[in-house]
Scaffold this motif. Structure first.
Motif, mmCIF file in Angstrom:
data_model
loop_
_atom_site.group_PDB
_atom_site.id
_atom_site.type_symbol
_atom_site.label_atom_id
_atom_site.label_comp_id
_atom_site.label_asym_id
_atom_site.label_seq_id
_atom_site.Cartn_x
_atom_site.Cartn_y
_atom_site.Cartn_z
ATOM 1 N N THR A 150 1.072 -1.076 0.199
ATOM 2 C CA THR A 150 -0.163 0.376 -0.055
ATOM 3 C C THR A 150 1.236 1.109 0.082
ATOM 4 N N THR A 151 0.625 2.304 -0.366
ATOM 5 C CA THR A 151 0.968 3.422 -1.142
ATOM 6 C C THR A 151 0.190 4.677 -0.442
ATOM 7 N N ASN A 152 0.910 5.385 -0.681
ATOM 8 C CA ASN A 152 0.125 7.502 -0.202
ATOM 9 C C ASN A 152 0.376 7.736 -2.226
ATOM 10 N N ALA A 153 1.102 6.899 -3.113
ATOM 11 C CA ALA A 153 2.207 7.452 -4.470
ATOM 12 C C ALA A 153 2.168 8.595 -4.444
ATOM 13 N N THR A 154 3.051 9.408 -3.966
ATOM 14 C CA THR A 154 3.176 10.609 -3.860
ATOM 15 C C THR A 154 5.369 10.038 -4.932
ATOM 16 N N ASP A 158 2.030 -8.006 -8.036
ATOM 17 C CA ASP A 158 0.119 -7.623 -8.333
ATOM 18 C C ASP A 158 -0.553 -7.164 -7.415
ATOM 19 N N VAL A 159 -0.008 -6.791 -6.502
ATOM 20 C CA VAL A 159 -1.001 -5.220 -6.027
ATOM 21 C C VAL A 159 -0.177 -4.554 -5.453
ATOM 22 N N LEU A 160 -1.082 -3.279 -6.254
ATOM 23 C CA LEU A 160 -0.732 -2.078 -6.075
ATOM 24 C C LEU A 160 -1.713 -1.040 -5.371
ATOM 25 N N ALA A 161 -1.749 -0.716 -4.068
ATOM 26 C CA ALA A 161 -2.820 -0.439 -3.500
ATOM 27 C C ALA A 161 -2.445 1.234 -2.703
ATOM 28 N N VAL A 162 -3.818 2.222 -2.887
ATOM 29 C CA VAL A 162 -2.970 3.740 -3.081
ATOM 30 C C VAL A 162 -3.715 3.935 -2.253
ATOM 31 N N SER A 163 -3.768 4.290 -1.443
ATOM 32 C CA SER A 163 -4.475 5.802 0.116
ATOM 33 C C SER A 163 -5.050 6.577 -0.287
ATOM 34 N N SER A 221 -0.335 -5.514 -19.693
ATOM 35 C CA SER A 221 -0.215 -6.455 -18.457
ATOM 36 C C SER A 221 -1.423 -6.585 -17.688
ATOM 37 N N THR A 222 -1.316 -7.603 -17.004
ATOM 38 C CA THR A 222 -3.185 -7.156 -16.037
ATOM 39 C C THR A 222 -2.612 -7.198 -14.377
ATOM 40 N N THR A 223 -1.241 -7.272 -14.560
ATOM 41 C CA THR A 223 -1.056 -6.290 -13.127
ATOM 42 C C THR A 223 -0.191 -5.566 -13.045
ATOM 43 N N PRO A 224 0.328 -4.920 -12.659
ATOM 44 C CA PRO A 224 0.229 -4.873 -10.577
ATOM 45 C C PRO A 224 -2.073 -5.161 -10.389
ATOM 46 N N LYS A 225 -2.819 -5.449 -9.948
ATOM 47 C CA LYS A 225 -3.919 -5.180 -9.601
ATOM 48 C C LYS A 225 -4.242 -3.573 -8.760
ATOM 49 N N VAL A 226 -4.706 -2.305 -9.521
ATOM 50 C CA VAL A 226 -4.618 -0.898 -9.074
ATOM 51 C C VAL A 226 -5.487 -1.256 -7.947
ATOM 52 N N GLU A 227 -6.102 -1.022 -7.029
ATOM 53 C CA GLU A 227 -6.812 -1.123 -5.882
ATOM 54 C C GLU A 227 -6.617 0.954 -5.059
ATOM 55 N N LEU A 228 -7.644 0.952 -5.125
ATOM 56 C CA LEU A 228 -8.117 2.259 -4.545
ATOM 57 C C LEU A 228 -8.122 2.072 -3.121
ATOM 58 N N LEU A 229 -7.803 2.445 -2.038
ATOM 59 C CA LEU A 229 -8.347 2.182 -0.602
ATOM 60 C C LEU A 229 -8.196 3.891 0.496
ATOM 61 N N PHE A 230 -10.385 4.287 0.641
ATOM 62 C CA PHE A 230 -10.846 5.275 0.616
ATOM 63 C C PHE A 230 -10.837 4.412 1.914
ATOM 64 N N LEU A 231 -10.047 5.554 3.151
ATOM 65 C CA LEU A 231 -10.623 5.815 3.956
ATOM 66 C C LEU A 231 -11.487 5.889 5.014
ATOM 67 N N MET A 232 -12.840 5.027 5.376
ATOM 68 C CA MET A 232 -13.973 6.131 5.736
ATOM 69 C C MET A 232 -14.009 6.719 6.747
ATOM 70 N N THR A 233 -14.282 7.772 6.654
ATOM 71 C CA THR A 233 -14.563 8.795 8.102
ATOM 72 C C THR A 233 -15.767 9.796 8.085
ATOM 73 N N ARG A 234 -15.553 9.900 9.697
ATOM 74 C CA ARG A 234 -17.228 11.333 9.487
ATOM 75 C C ARG A 234 -17.648 12.120 8.841
ATOM 76 N N THR A 235 -16.218 12.831 8.612
ATOM 77 C CA THR A 235 -15.693 14.041 7.559
ATOM 78 C C THR A 235 -15.908 14.027 5.875
ATOM 79 N N ASN A 236 -15.952 12.081 5.020
ATOM 80 C CA ASN A 236 -15.859 12.005 4.164
ATOM 81 C C ASN A 236 -16.256 10.829 4.044
ATOM 82 N N LEU A 237 -17.372 10.624 4.277
ATOM 83 C CA LEU A 237 -18.866 9.656 4.374
ATOM 84 C C LEU A 237 -18.864 9.989 3.035
#
Length: 364
Positions: free
Chosen positions: A99-103, A119-124, A161-177
């Motif tokens: 998982t990366t912040n992608a900076t 195989d997997v690249l997850a971006v916060s 290519s089919t990899t890496p699978k690219v996921e976005l990881l969204f952190l649910m909070t009260r302020t952004n839901l």
């Protein structure tokens, strides 16, 4: 028929009993997310990179795990030998992700990750707008993050290519839901493979607990509606969407399953998961259901002193895992006996003490 069958058994991949080794390659980070211990504990937080020698000691056991996930509390792309780590894990037949912040997800970095077969690249991500995202993840530039992800996906498409699978990881909070439905649209628009909506599952202070989107009491109607809208948008956009629940549920073992997954910190300590070991901290403060608590770090040995599999067989570690095995056995027995879900939650054997105040144990 016996001959081909014997040949199949001989040629098939050896059993890998572990689902994953999660390895914190560094505790350093270049942004300051408001909910992260790197930020909250900034005055004393240790900046530690896992040494190559320590990584090689861990790698001796890679043949026993399906996945190697190179991430803990820090930003993996800050480690100067991350690419070597990926290569070594891939050479052992493991699937690899982080998982990366992608900076630091530059064009050249994306190219190397593709070359290595990541195989997997997850971006916060923490919002559908720059103002929301950057308020939760100070130091991150929202537009640059999106551009870095788009470029990585374009390069993947160019190489067919089919990899890496690219996921976005969204952190649910009260302020952004409220922005979650728009995040689904955003994920689809940039071509991500999946959007995962996660919970703030480590609240260090009461202020951070107030930030969480989930509720241990009846859920607010608005929160349910935002989640329903997001699911609707995902179906319409035909993008994989995996939200964590906003209400607790009974689970015998959390999704960081300590029976099949282990965590190694940047300073080499072996623990059940990232929530039971914070680099450099003997006591882990957390707030659960409005109450501040502190649990001792759960550590069973250091890879710089013992082989990883020797640590796994430590009697204390075995006893820790046995409590989860008993919970699974209890669920199985109750299912056979027709016990109701409500009754089952009261009859389950207790989890280890360090886990009882962790939201992960409640399916969150």
């Amino acid at each position: 028929m016996a001959g081909p069958l014997v040949g199949w058994f001989r040629n098939r991949e050896p059993a890998r009993p572990f689902e994953a080794f999660q390895i914190e390659v560094t505790s350093r980070c270049n942004i300051r997310c408001v909910m992260c211990p790197v930020t909250v504990f900034a005055d004393w937080w240790p900046s530690v990179d896992l040494s190559w020698e320590s990584f090689e000691r861990i790698a001796a056991a890679f043949g026993k795990t399906k996945w190697v996930y190179l991430q803990g509390w820090g930003e993996p792309l800050l480690h100067r030998r991350l690419f070597d780590m990926i290569a070594l894990a891939k050479s052992a037949g493991c699937r690899v992700g982080f998982t990366t912040n992608a900076t630091r997800l530059t064009g050249s970095t994306s190219g190397r990750l593709l070359d290595l077969g990541l195989d997997v690249l997850a971006v916060s991500i923490a919002g559908a707008t720059a103002s929301t995202h950057e308020a939760i993840r100070p130091g991150s530039n929202f537009e640059r993050l999106l551009e870095n992800v788009r470029r990585c996906l374009a390069l993947r498409a160019q190489r067919k290519s089919t990899t890496p699978k690219v996921e976005l990881l969204f952190l649910m909070t009260r302020t952004n839901l409220a922005e979650l439905p728009d995040v689904v649209k955003l994920a689809s628009r940039i071509g991500a493979d999946e959007l995962v909506a996660t919970n703030l599952d480590y609240a260090i202070t009461t202020g951070l607990e107030d930030l969480k989107a989930y509720s241990l009491s009846p859920q607010a109607r608005a929160a349910r509606e935002f989640l329903d809208q997001a699911k609707h948008e995902a179906r319409r956009a035909r993008i994989s969407f995996r939200p964590y629940p906003l209400q607790p549920r009974d689970v015998a073992v959390c999704d960081l399953n300590p029976l099949k997954i282990l965590f190694i910190s940047a300073d080499g300590w072996v623990s059940p998961c990232v929530y039971t070991s914070v680099t450099g901290q003997q006591e882990i403060p957390r707030v659960f259901d409005g109450e501040p608590v502190s649990i001792p770090s759960v550590r069973f040995g250091n890879v710089n002193d013992q082989p990883l599999m020797e640590i796994w067989e430590n009697p204390a570690y075995h006893d820790f895992r046995a409590q989860f095995s008993q919970r699974l056995l209890g669920v199985a027995k109750m299912a056979v006996g027709g016990t109701t879900r409500a009754a089952a939650s009261e009859q389950l054997p207790p989890a280890p003490e360090a886990c009882r105040t962790c939201p992960k144990l409640y399916g969150l």
